[in-house]
Design a protein around this motif. Structure first.
Motif, short mmCIF file in Angstrom:
data_model
loop_
_atom_site.label_atom_id
_atom_site.label_comp_id
_atom_site.label_asym_id
_atom_site.label_seq_id
_atom_site.Cartn_x
_atom_site.Cartn_y
_atom_site.Cartn_z
N ALA A 274 0.83 -1.21 0.00
CA ALA A 274 0.00 0.00 0.00
C ALA A 274 0.86 1.26 0.00
O ALA A 274 0.47 2.29 -0.56
N LEU A 275 2.05 1.19 0.62
CA LEU A 275 2.94 2.34 0.69
C LEU A 275 4.09 2.26 -0.31
O LEU A 275 5.06 3.00 -0.23
N ASP A 276 3.96 1.32 -1.29
CA ASP A 276 4.96 1.16 -2.35
C ASP A 276 6.34 0.89 -1.77
O ASP A 276 7.35 1.44 -2.21
N ALA A 277 6.38 -0.01 -0.77
CA ALA A 277 7.65 -0.36 -0.11
C ALA A 277 8.03 -1.80 -0.40
O ALA A 277 8.61 -2.48 0.43
N VAL A 278 7.69 -2.30 -1.61
CA VAL A 278 8.06 -3.66 -2.02
C VAL A 278 8.95 -3.58 -3.24
O VAL A 278 8.96 -2.58 -3.97
#
Length: 238
Positions: free
Chosen positions: A15-19
């Motif tokens: 959801a927070l584009d941390a992948v």
């Protein structure tokens, strides 16, 4: 042999584009068949956006001075060595990002409710309480549409507390009031009054959860009877 990763655990990081690219591709394949993760991603993105939004009223200069004084007097934590697991580091990043937003939540909520007389000690206490809810391992989101806007709560059963977010509700002629609502075995409802706001947007820390959370329209200043005049929306918390 690498440990098996629960794909559901990536929802916050995604959801927070941390992948990374591989995790993103795998999680997006997972989203095609997982309604619960799809819903949770949408709720996380919406709620973090609401938490970051400023409110219309600017805090007074004395509030700004109190925050800056606390920033200058608070020792900053030194960077720590990177965690062995990149994924655990990303989870920490997600949690840190959400908790970092909490400082704006405290002041935005105070401004929207018109409660400018907040001391540095009150800010620190409320900020720590909100941090604890947002960072709790059992924190979850519930939301519903109310009066043309959305009411969301981040609830943590382990802390018996939540953070209520009102976003875009129609400005009331009087006030909105928040309530915790319990129902007895005989069907009788009991109401515990919470914060009152004259704005359709704001953030509020709530201590002491009940099975239901409600929002009502009241005369300016809140209920005069200890019961809601007109409940316009609610959430099931348990």
């Amino acid at each position: 042999m690498a440990a098996t990763v629960d794909i559901h655990a990536l929802v916050g990081a995604y959801a927070l584009d941390a992948v990374d690219d591989i995790e993103r591709a795998a999680f997006e394949r997972h989203l095609r068949d997982c309604e619960s993760c799809t819903t949770e991603v949408a709720e996380l993105r919406e709620t973090t956006a609401w938490l970051a939004q400023p409110v219309a009223e600017a805090p007074p200069p004395r509030m700004r001075d109190a925050v800056l004084a606390r920033v200058h007097s608070t020792p900053q934590e030194r960077p720590k060595a990177a965690a062995a697991s990149g994924r655990s580091g990303r989870r920490s990043l997600v949690r840190t990002w959400i908790v970092g937003v909490a400082a704006s939540v405290v002041f935005a909520g105070a401004a929207s409710a018109g409660t400018y007389a907040i001391t540095q000690q009150q800010y620190a206490a409320q900020s720590a309480s909100i941090d604890a809810v947002l960072a709790a391992a059992d924190a979850r989101l519930v939301s519903t549409q109310v009066e043309g806007g959305v009411v969301t709560m981040v609830v943590s059963p382990s802390h018996d507390a939540g953070v209520a977010v009102l976003n875009g509700l129609k400005k009331p002629e009087g006030s909105y009031q928040l309530w915790m609502i319990s129902t007895s075995s005989s069907g009788d409802k009991s109401y515990r009054p919470l914060d009152v706001t004259d704005s359709g947007s704001g953030r509020f820390y709530v201590k002491g959860l009940a099975p239901e959370f409600g929002v009502s329209k009241e005369p300016r200043g809140g209920s005069k009877t200890g019961h809601p005049a007109e409940v316009v929306g609610g959430l099931t918390l348990r």
